[in-house]
Scaffold this active site. Structure first.
Site, short mmCIF file in Angstrom:
data_model
loop_
_atom_site.label_atom_id
_atom_site.label_comp_id
_atom_site.label_asym_id
_atom_site.label_seq_id
_atom_site.Cartn_x
_atom_site.Cartn_y
_atom_site.Cartn_z
N GLY A 208 0.85 -1.18 0.00
CA GLY A 208 0.00 0.00 0.00
C GLY A 208 0.89 1.23 0.00
N SER A 209 1.23 1.70 1.20
CA SER A 209 2.15 2.84 1.30
C SER A 209 3.54 2.48 0.77
CB SER A 209 2.27 3.28 2.76
OG SER A 209 1.01 3.70 3.25
N GLU B 37 -4.43 7.53 -1.49
CA GLU B 37 -3.42 8.38 -2.15
C GLU B 37 -2.41 8.93 -1.14
OE1 GLU B 37 -4.41 11.07 -5.30
OE2 GLU B 37 -6.26 10.00 -5.74
#
Length: 390
Positions: free
Chosen positions: A136-137, A372
């Site tokens: 993800g990150s 985001e």
């Protein structure tokens, strides 16, 4: 309910932005989309936004767009205004931009004609496929692979949390082309939804309904022409795309916050308590004052980030506004959460009743603090910039 647009007089904006905000607000007030089915609603919003010409702001003029290049201030105006009325309308517009932004930055003429033209008309639905179950990150942890095979590529892996998953016509998809190179081994590909081996049937249901899905790629073969930009340069392309649209995420949060403040103000003026209105009490006035300050603080950071990027583009400078966009995204989403929570509290029991505007805003805002780039990631970006001297 019509948004207060006094902020449009700020020097960040030009007349083209002010006209856009007024036209979009008037148009959106007249739309009546049944949002009980989020997937059907998003399709309808994309079609309506395309027909009305507002998706032209998501693509350059060479492909039928409104301006010669993507304009961050226009994107901010569009998302803030749409979010004030409908989070799903904002989502529909945002994904057309995010899902095509990398093509605008790095696409060939053929790729731009094939994808950007219909995106700007609302004839193709776009998606941006970066996240994975274990990435993800940490984008460098991507496990999806793209392996050369004859005159094409074969994709294998899983993407998840993909907005527009299952309704998109194509995916701007990132995969490892050099598994030993970390972020320097990622490439970007344009993958049509109908490609054999691509399965987007696993929908993800979240607290604020919008189209999300897990994308499974099983020996999914794509042509060599599907490569977007340079091989192994996909991570940089992804970050450049997110840089453009990160300030617009802040704008969406700002739209939510402005709506919550408007709902709270209206409620405070009409709610009778102990022979007075709720607005007569100093505690209410103080709370509204804090909410208004939180909104304006978020607005100034958001507009600054958008203006700085547009100014750099105008001057032909290579300056990135990563830190400024991160500040805008972090402050706007966190402030919006506080403003919406305060508005809900002010509504009392009505605030938690399913179907009220502040209740839906409370659910809608939560994901913006994550997607985001979560707030914590934005803090790291800003902190590193501070340590580097700016």
């Amino acid at each position: 309910m019509t948004p207060d647009q006094r902020h449009l007089s700020l020097p960040f904006f030009d007349d083209v932005h002010r006209d856009l905000a007024r036209d979009l607000s008037a148009w959106t007030e007249q739309q009546h989309v049944d949002e009980s089915d989020d997937r059907a609603a998003c399709r309808q919003w994309v079609a309506a936004l395309g027909e009305a010409g507002f998706l032209r702001w998501a693509v350059p003029a060479a492909q039928g767009g409104a301006l010669s290049a993507l304009d961050s201030r226009a994107l901010v105006i569009l998302r803030e205004t749409l979010a004030f009325y409908s989070p799903l309308a904002d989502f529909a517009f945002a994904m057309q931009g995010l899902g095509s932004g990398a093509i605008t930055l790095a696409g060939t003429d053929e790729q731009k004609a094939r994808y950007l033209v219909p995106v700007g008309r609302g004839k193709k639905i776009a998606a941006f496929a970066l996240s994975e179950p274990e990435a993800g990150s940490d984008a460098g942890a991507l496990a999806t692979t793209a392996v050369r095979d004859g005159d094409g590529w074969v994709l294998n892996g899983t993407k998840t949390w993909i907005s527009n998953g299952g309704i998109a016509d194509y995916y701007c998809l990132f995969a490892k082309t050099d598994t030993a190179a970390g972020t320097r081994g990622i490439s970007c590909f344009l993958v049509d939804a109908a490609t054999p081996g691509l399965d987007a049937s696993e929908h993800i249901h979240v607290m604020a309904p919008h189209p999300l899905a897990t994308i499974k790629l099983n020996h999914c073969r794509i042509p060599a022409t599907a490569l977007l930009g340079e091989e192994n340069a996909g991570f940089k392309l992804a970050m450049q795309t997110l840089d453009i649209f990160r300030a617009s995420v802040a704008a969406a949060a700002l739209g939510f916050a402005r709506r919550a403040l408007a709902e709270a103000t209206q409620h405070a003026k009409s709610r009778k308590m102990f022979g007075h209105t709720l607005a007569d009490f100093q505690l209410t006035q103080a709370k509204l004052g804090q909410m208004a300050a939180d909104v304006d603080a978020a607005a100034l950071l958001t507009y600054r980030a958008a203006w700085l990027r547009d100014d750099a583009v105008r001057r032909g400078a290579a300056t990135r506004v990563t830190s400024e966009a991160a500040m805008a995204k972090m402050v706007a989403t966190e402030n919006a959460q506080r403003v919406i929570d305060a508005a809900l509290q002010m509504h009392g029991g009505l605030g938690v009743r399913v179907g009220t505007k502040v209740e839906s805003l409370y659910r809608d805002i939560r994901s913006l603090r994550i997607y985001e780039g979560a707030t914590e990631v934005q803090q790291l970006i800003i902190g590193k910039s501070v340590l580097a001297g700016g």
